[in-house]
Design an enzyme around this catalytic site. Structure first.
Site, PDB file in Angstrom:
ATOM      1  N   ASP A  67      -3.805   5.669   1.296  1.00  0.00           N
ATOM      2  CA  ASP A  67      -4.947   4.765   1.569  1.00  0.00           C
ATOM      3  C   ASP A  67      -4.928   5.988   2.284  1.00  0.00           C
ATOM      4  O   ASP A  67      -4.478   7.172   2.957  1.00  0.00           O
ATOM      5  CB  ASP A  67      -4.741   3.762   2.704  1.00  0.00           C
ATOM      6  CG  ASP A  67      -3.337   3.337   2.781  1.00  0.00           C
ATOM      7  OD1 ASP A  67      -2.864   4.546   3.852  1.00  0.00           O
ATOM      8  OD2 ASP A  67      -3.032   2.341   3.498  1.00  0.00           O
ATOM      9  N   ASN A 136      -0.805  -9.290   8.457  1.00  0.00           N
ATOM     10  CA  ASN A 136      -1.324 -10.119   8.036  1.00  0.00           C
ATOM     11  C   ASN A 136      -1.000 -10.228   6.076  1.00  0.00           C
ATOM     12  O   ASN A 136      -1.651 -10.603   5.507  1.00  0.00           O
ATOM     13  CB  ASN A 136      -3.035 -10.267   8.092  1.00  0.00           C
ATOM     14  CG  ASN A 136      -3.568  -8.620   7.410  1.00  0.00           C
ATOM     15  OD1 ASN A 136      -2.567  -8.312   6.651  1.00  0.00           O
ATOM     16  ND2 ASN A 136      -4.668  -8.331   7.743  1.00  0.00           N
ATOM     17  N   HIS A 138      -1.230  -7.386   4.345  1.00  0.00           N
ATOM     18  CA  HIS A 138      -1.716  -6.542   3.439  1.00  0.00           C
ATOM     19  C   HIS A 138      -0.591  -5.440   3.075  1.00  0.00           C
ATOM     20  O   HIS A 138      -0.275  -5.424   3.497  1.00  0.00           O
ATOM     21  CB  HIS A 138      -2.876  -6.008   4.448  1.00  0.00           C
ATOM     22  CG  HIS A 138      -2.560  -4.966   5.339  1.00  0.00           C
ATOM     23  ND1 HIS A 138      -3.188  -5.333   6.666  1.00  0.00           N
ATOM     24  CD2 HIS A 138      -2.019  -3.572   5.523  1.00  0.00           C
ATOM     25  CE1 HIS A 138      -2.437  -3.888   7.906  1.00  0.00           C
ATOM     26  NE2 HIS A 138      -2.205  -3.342   6.707  1.00  0.00           N
ATOM     27  N   GLU A 143      -6.678  -6.232   2.009  1.00  0.00           N
ATOM     28  CA  GLU A 143      -6.508  -6.397   2.861  1.00  0.00           C
ATOM     29  C   GLU A 143      -6.547  -8.816   2.293  1.00  0.00           C
ATOM     30  O   GLU A 143      -6.970  -8.603   1.275  1.00  0.00           O
ATOM     31  CB  GLU A 143      -8.013  -6.844   4.227  1.00  0.00           C
ATOM     32  CG  GLU A 143      -7.696  -5.744   4.470  1.00  0.00           C
ATOM     33  CD  GLU A 143      -7.054  -5.757   5.697  1.00  0.00           C
ATOM     34  OE1 GLU A 143      -6.150  -5.990   6.422  1.00  0.00           O
ATOM     35  OE2 GLU A 143      -7.864  -4.846   6.612  1.00  0.00           O
TER      36      GLU A 143
HETATM   37  C1  GLP Z   1      -1.567   0.550   7.943  1.00  0.00           C
HETATM   38  C2  GLP Z   1      -1.440   0.830   6.545  1.00  0.00           C
HETATM   39  C3  GLP Z   1      -0.158   0.158   5.874  1.00  0.00           C
HETATM   40  C4  GLP Z   1       1.173  -0.689   6.443  1.00  0.00           C
HETATM   41  C5  GLP Z   1       0.654  -1.223   8.056  1.00  0.00           C
HETATM   42  C6  GLP Z   1       1.605  -1.102   8.746  1.00  0.00           C
HETATM   43  O1  GLP Z   1      -2.178  -0.974   8.037  1.00  0.00           O
HETATM   44  N1  GLP Z   1      -2.501   1.019   5.738  1.00  0.00           N
HETATM   45  O2  GLP Z   1       0.049   0.762   4.149  1.00  0.00           O
HETATM   46  O3  GLP Z   1       1.817  -0.664   5.653  1.00  0.00           O
HETATM   47  O4  GLP Z   1      -0.906  -0.172   8.544  1.00  0.00           O
HETATM   48  O5  GLP Z   1       2.102  -0.614   9.636  1.00  0.00           O
HETATM   49  P1  GLP Z   1       2.971  -0.454  10.290  1.00  0.00           P
HETATM   50  O6  GLP Z   1       4.860   0.337   9.834  1.00  0.00           O
HETATM   51  O7  GLP Z   1       3.126   0.379  11.271  1.00  0.00           O
HETATM   52  O8  GLP Z   1       3.391  -1.438  11.125  1.00  0.00           O
END
Ligand code: GLP
Length: 255
Positions: A67, A136, A138, A143
């Site tokens: 993304d 959440n 995702h 989402e």
């Molecule tokens: C973002 C990314 C996800 C990632 C998530 C969790 O929203 N788009 O791909 O898994 O954050 O991030 P973190 O690893 O910092 O908790």
């Protein structure tokens, strides 16, 4: 779904790196799906260390990131392109022309999304997708409520996701409202998936993954329908409420 429980973040990162390195060495032309966020940083650090010490080569590797924020170009330190360059690509021998991240600054984001989907397909799909998880549930930026049929698309970020990611920005107002992300169907077409789960703020999400039925309100639950998922989780994210032998889960406790 195979669940490997490890002691802590460092051990998870090392094991994940060993796993990826082994795949790259046995298949030098592999196509990797990569993730951003805090969770995979340790994995990337270990991949760099291994590249320096053991000369694992990425010259023939192709990567597709999940993304990108809307409105961020690659010179923006908040963009995921910048993040990937700094955290991994600049430190290994990968050909940057073979590293793909959807463009968040294009004029026609819808077209960008379609072309990204086609690009992945034209490379024969993703062999191994690295995933993190939002609190959440995702995955990528898909989402809760996102269709399991979704392809790469434009999304509006929820308040909770913007709050969670605000730590990478000066102010929450600076976190983009939209992003472009691989869809759930895109992710599910990966031949294999490695999900990394670490820290107490992922505890509830992991517990839900263990206990809830597959449903679109909890995107990560879709992984239960994928034939080749490995979850690496540290103790802080908690495996304690896992019941060995339930369903088709294979549980590998840490030593
Ligand atoms: C973002 C990314 C996800 C990632 C998530 C969790 O929203 N788009 O791909 O898994 O954050 O991030 P973190 O690893 O910092 O908790």
């Amino acid at each position: 779904m195979k669940i490997i429980e490890v002691k802590n973040y460092e051990e998870m990162s090392k094991r994940a790196a060993d796993y990826v390195v082994e795949k790259v060495r046995s298949f030098p032309g592999i196509t990797l799906g990569l993730a951003t966020g805090g969770t995979p940083l340790g994995l990337y650090r270990h991949l760099i260390e291994d590249h320096r010490n053991n000369l694992t080569s990425y010259q023939n590797v192709t990567t597709f990131n999940l993304d990108e924020y809307a409105g961020c170009d690659e010179t923006d330190p908040h963009s995921y392109r910048y993040f990937m360059n700094e955290s991994l690509f600049n430190h290994i021998d990968i050909n940057k022309a073979n590293t793909f991240i959807p463009r968040g600054d294009g004029e026609d984001m819808e077209r960008e999304a379609q072309e990204y989907e086609q690009l992945i397909a034209s490379h024969g799909g993703i062999d191994l997708q690295i995933l993190g998880i939002g609190s959440n549930g995702h995955i990528g930026f898909n989402e809760p409520g996102t269709s399991f049929q979704s392809q790469t698309h434009i999304v509006e970020l929820t308040d909770s996701t913007r709050e969670a990611n605000a730590r990478f920005f000066d102010r929450i107002e600076d976190v983009p409202l939209k992003a472009i992300t691989m869809g759930i169907a895109t992710i599910m077409r990966s031949k294999e998936i490695l999900l990394l789960v670490s820290g107490p703020n992922k505890r509830e999400a992991f517990s839900r993954l263990m206990h809830e039925e597959v449903n679109e309100q909890f995107p990560v639950s879709v992984l239960k329908n994928h034939p080749a998922v490995t979850v690496m989780i540290d103790q802080a994210a908690g495996c304690l409420d896992y019941t060995p032998g339930s369903g088709d889960l294979e549980y590998v406790p840490h030593d």
